[in-house]
Design a protein around this motif. Sequence first.
Motif, PDB file in Angstrom:
ATOM      1  N   HIS A  16      84.514  43.780  55.804  1.00 18.40           N
ATOM      2  CA  HIS A  16      84.033  45.075  55.308  1.00 18.40           C
ATOM      3  C   HIS A  16      82.684  45.418  55.940  1.00 18.40           C
ATOM      4  N   GLU A 120      87.339  52.610  54.050  1.00 15.52           N
ATOM      5  CA  GLU A 120      87.061  52.367  52.658  1.00 15.52           C
ATOM      6  C   GLU A 120      87.416  53.603  51.855  1.00 15.52           C
ATOM      7  N   LYS A 122      86.464  55.704  49.068  1.00 15.02           N
ATOM      8  CA  LYS A 122      85.257  55.910  48.256  1.00 15.02           C
ATOM      9  C   LYS A 122      85.117  57.409  48.037  1.00 15.02           C
ATOM     10  N   HIS A 149      86.460  51.244  46.651  1.00 18.19           N
ATOM     11  CA  HIS A 149      85.111  51.201  46.059  1.00 18.19           C
ATOM     12  C   HIS A 149      85.173  51.778  44.645  1.00 18.19           C
ATOM     13  N   HIS A 189      86.299  46.132  45.317  1.00 18.82           N
ATOM     14  CA  HIS A 189      84.958  46.071  45.908  1.00 18.82           C
ATOM     15  C   HIS A 189      84.016  46.958  45.089  1.00 18.82           C
ATOM     16  N   ASP A 265      79.357  44.450  54.345  1.00 16.00           N
ATOM     17  CA  ASP A 265      78.902  45.807  54.028  1.00 16.00           C
ATOM     18  C   ASP A 265      77.382  45.920  54.212  1.00 16.00           C
TER      19      ASP A 265
HETATM   20 ZN   LIG Z   1      81.620  50.473  49.225  1.00 13.99          ZN
END
Ligand SMILES: [Zn+2]
Length: 300
Positions: A16, A120, A122, A149, A189, A265
């Motif tokens: 990630h 991702e 999100k 996320h 996550h 990340d």
């Molecule tokens: Zn994230």
Amino acid sequence: MAKAKTEKKHSIIDAHNHPDWHGHGFDKFIRNMDDCGIAKTWLLSFEGPVDESNPINFPVHASKTLGTLTAPTSFARCVAFKERAPERFVLGYCPDLRRPDAIDYLDAAIQVYGVKVCGELKLRMIYDNPDALRFYRFCGEKNLPVTMHFQYPMELGVKYPRPDYWYGGDLEVLERILQKCPGTIFIGHAQGFWAHLSQDHQFKTTNYPTGKVTPGGLVPEYLRKYPNLHADLSAGSAITALKRDPEFTKDFLLEFQNRLLYARDCFTNSLQEFLNSLALPVEVLNKIYFQNALRLVPED
Ligand SMILES: [Zn+2]
């Protein structure tokens, strides 16, 4: 004469990260991977309307410089990195699921660029609407794990354009998705996910709960109940959760050794330092550092 072993050597996979994130353009990104012993990075997009993301993220992003209207990290930047060093990156992409043609976007990205991960995700939406469920099932058919996320609304003292940033909904949303899309792998996550390592109520008041873990949290419960759930250990949310109660954490990592992915990340080495300090068996570390990632996304 004995034949030399032809077994392929792997090392660490970061499951990630994002291009240009925290000022890491291509050269700096590759140098940082080398410094941390990372062979490959899953390079995820983080695309959405500009006003859905905390403006704090923007000054360090190429998207701003390039004047794009998706933010903060476009898929185009993931492709740009991948084309410069194909052997160092696995391509991830998640379109805005509110677009009726989101599946077509992902399908094209798979066909044209070889996308292997959906992420991702999100977005400021509840993640289990009917369009989204159809999209996740498509990911399952294409063998793409989906990195999600989760984050609860929490006032950050920022008033513009909104007082808080939230993504996905609560963890019951995740449970419904896991039940309705058993053929898709989901990777949990972020703050709203890791707050539920423990069965306490801190998730209502802080993004980063602390203190001893109370057994019975939703994260271990769902990992036990749903074989299609995995988790990445990226960002401040995961390491803060893991450091809450190292004794609990060791058992947690041992129990779910087949379902957890080393991921950052960010660009520090603190997760490796922490994992290596726990005296875990090397077989377990190998699963977390790269074998689980290779199982989800096999090498070409
Ligand atoms: Zn994230």
